[in-house]
Write a protein that holds these residues in place. Sequence first.
Motif: not given
Length: 1027
Positions: A960-967, A993-999, A1016-1025
């Motif tokens: 999980s990261q805050e940055e965009h996928m290509n960053m 699996k990747y939980a972060g912003r899109a490219p 909010a979306q990347l945090i949700s995806e990181a914790l959503n089983l």
Amino acid sequence: MSLSAAAKRITEGVPSILGALRGSRALATQADKSIPLSKLKDSFNDGTSVNYLEELEEAYRQDPNSVDKSWASFFRSLDRGISSEAISEAYSAFQQGVAPALQGAANVSNQTIQESMRLIMLIRAYQVSGHFASQLDPLGLQDRKVPSELNPASYGFSEADLDREFFIGNWNQSGFLEEGRPTRTLREVLQRLKETYCGSIGYEYMHIPDRDKCNWIRERIETIDPPAYTKQQKLHVLNRIAWSDMFETFLANKFSAAKRFGLEGAESMIPGIKAMIDSSADLGVEDVVIGMPHRGRLNVLANVVRKPMSQIFCEFAGKVINKDSDEYIGSGDVKYHLGTSYNRPTANGKSVHLSLVANPSHLEAVNTVVLGKVRAKQFYCNDTEHAKSLPILLHGDGAFSGQGIVYETLAMSGLPDYSVGGTIHVVVNNQVAFTTDPKDSRSSPYCTDVAKSLNCPIFHVNGDDVESVIRVSNLAAEWRAKWHSDVVIDIVCYRKYGHNEIDEPMFTQPLMYKAIKQHKPAHARYVEKLISSGVATQEEITKIHQSITEILNKDFEAAKSYKPQSKDWLSSYWSGFKSPLQLSRIRNTGVSMDILKSIGEAITKLPEDFQAHRQLKKVYELRRQMIESGTGLDWAMAEAMAFATLLSEGNHVRLSGQDVERGTFSHRHSVVHDQNNGQKYVPLDHVYPDQTQGQFSVSNSNLSEFGVLGYELGYSMENPNSLVMWEAQFGDFANGAQIIFDQFLSSGEAKWLRQSGLVCMLPHGYDGQGPEHSSARLERFLQMSDENPFVFPHINEAEWFTGGHLGNQIQSSNWQVVNCTTPANYFHCLRRQVHRQFRKPLIVMSPKNLLRHPACKSPLSDFNDQSDDAGIIGVRFKRVIADDTGIMPKGREFYPVEEPEKKRIVFCTGKVFYDLHAAREKENKQDDVAIVRIEQLAPFPFDLVLREIRRYPNAEIVWSQEEHMNMGAYSHVLPRFETCLRAAGKPTTGRIKYAGRAPSAATATGYGEIHAKEQAQLISEALNLEF
């Protein structure tokens, strides 16, 4: 007017003089003797009778050159109708034995105020614009219009005025306008003006708004007579230019197909630089640091810095030196990028240490690196006057006018925390950049005009006139020693070949290179000059040439079997430090609690009579409470504690960058200002009693990234017993210094075997502040890491609990990249930089939001030297921080106790951890999801990631990261996680699996609403089983 007519006028106006003259005649009558012809050459002061005066006048009428100049001046004054009062004043002075008085009084009487003013304007015109008429171009191709202001007719002077004498003294001036100068004819004045300002040297200094500095230059160049060299000095000059020329010729003959970026066409630079160093040594300089581009570098290495020529010849073969030894050789670099150092004796018997700094092909990039190195030398030898260490920077003409780093370098020259007491700049002016003519590469008359903005004197000189090159080199050395400010020498020369020896310049500069092919080099011209003037014979010159040839041939033969000694690749300060192939022991970074409390109390105390801003009083009161309670240490306090503990151990700490004293985000406040009188107080200057002044340095830099980062890099290279840091205002701005990161910091050790422990702090984090204030481009620094992502490092399990189990993993890497999440870990990370036996650059993704985040605090116990973890010996920086749920405390053994109930491991780095942690608690998923922080991204902590994978055998991995996928770190960690999974015996899929912003093309959105939604979306995806 005859002498008798003058006597008649004197009788009418000044009887006393008539009496004196008659008295002289009476004496002559008593002993009337003929006047020998030789006496007619006597000076005005020796005249003793009227008969004598009359005979002198008669001789003057027949031949003006037959009498002394002072008498010729007197008679010319009579012819111009001077007044009897002037004769009276002149004769009174004559009786007192003061020769100039007659001439001055006589001429002033016939010189109008308007003429005086016009003559002063003419002289000033030469001082200001004479360089435009100077003979600078060796090829004679420059078509320069001579300014009309240099024409005497522009000021009302004609041919008839040329032999008139003028008194041109002016109050508080030096040189031609000095009050004490003798009167001169206009012809003589013009001749010396042209010799001074329109010869082989063009002086630019009248833009300097300081009368004393201008007078200082005038005193040295507006001399009554032109300068001259003795025979011994001229033969010394010949020897030096012969070495410069013959070295290039020798290389051209032996290595005709090799690029060497030779100095042909600018050979006089070598005797100029050597003369400059000799003069500087005589003036107290003990250490010279040189930075230069590739052209002429081999010549400077051989003839100035004295690198063994056999080694230079050996390097032309391109062979790896000592490739079979245990010595670290790195990747190496081309021979015309390399540096060296040498203790060199001077012509006057002194010794000076010379260093030539290695640099890449990026022209001018080395400039501030040199300045930083010099400033460090000055600090460590307590050279508060900045007199013992001298930087010399060599430039090309196209680069000096074209590269912005040149101005950044000049702009630092007067800044208190960056000044080095003046730099001598030498421009090797080829009159062409790569293939671009000057008219297409700059908008100003000279390539050096940028230096005028900093009030630097500029000395343009014809490169074919080696004596003039030496003269301005000596003058530049004297200027720097006297005024401690920058000075520029512009050697106008040519480039015999193209950009390199195998380039064809006729494609783009056919006329210039036709002239060059027919042009005789400076060495040959100087030989002809010495022979024609009778200074040297052909036999003497041949002897010098034969000696040089013999040495070159001898060293060429020695190169065939050349084997270097054990490489002295670091200065004496670095004795005992390890190369990447030598294993360094692990040192702990914790500090005893007693010292922590003592130091913490010292750096949180403000003087009682100091009126700090009320908010800052609260800040320091809170910091004091942190120490007293042992809880809640924030980021700024942890940093201050790291600085203070290092200072207490005798290390030097330097922090530099834009707004670093306060901190961009108003968190540091390392300098406190009195609200009543503006005085400054720096708590870290008072860590312990009698602390050395300057041991701690925090400096707001000018608004520059490229220049200042280079400066701090150079500073860090001088002495390893220091913590040198550069902080960007925002991490996004670091790309303004990308050349330093790419060409120096990430690869300098591999290319040039030079270590640096420089720390770069780049504020990074997604807070909804838009695309220019969110990302420090973490991905770029990780991409430049030289680690193989597919090779799991060898682990010595016996050393696991001491920290030495990875051997030299960090030592063999090019740098470290960290993204800390706790103040305590940041504390240990900074101390680790100093408490090790090697140095590596450190890239820190500094926080913004975490500076005041209520959860981002550390207890004082995390800073001490007592480990809270079972089995762990000592306290050190944590490359990985384990999850804080499940079995506690977490075992840190290689095979930890398994926690099979966890269904997901979320790996992350930096600020996003706190958002993930808060959301997990809110959603009550502590039993299902573990959150593991990777604090050090490069070199990658394979061992600890493997440990955490083993800890959770049934959990899937999510990054999980805050940055965009290509960053960010995703592309970096992906293959490394795969390597860890293979080491754990788990299946791999080629991705995790990747939980972060899109490219995205932009680093962040500029809309706050979209930012919040993405977060909010990347945090949700990181914790959503189910994700």
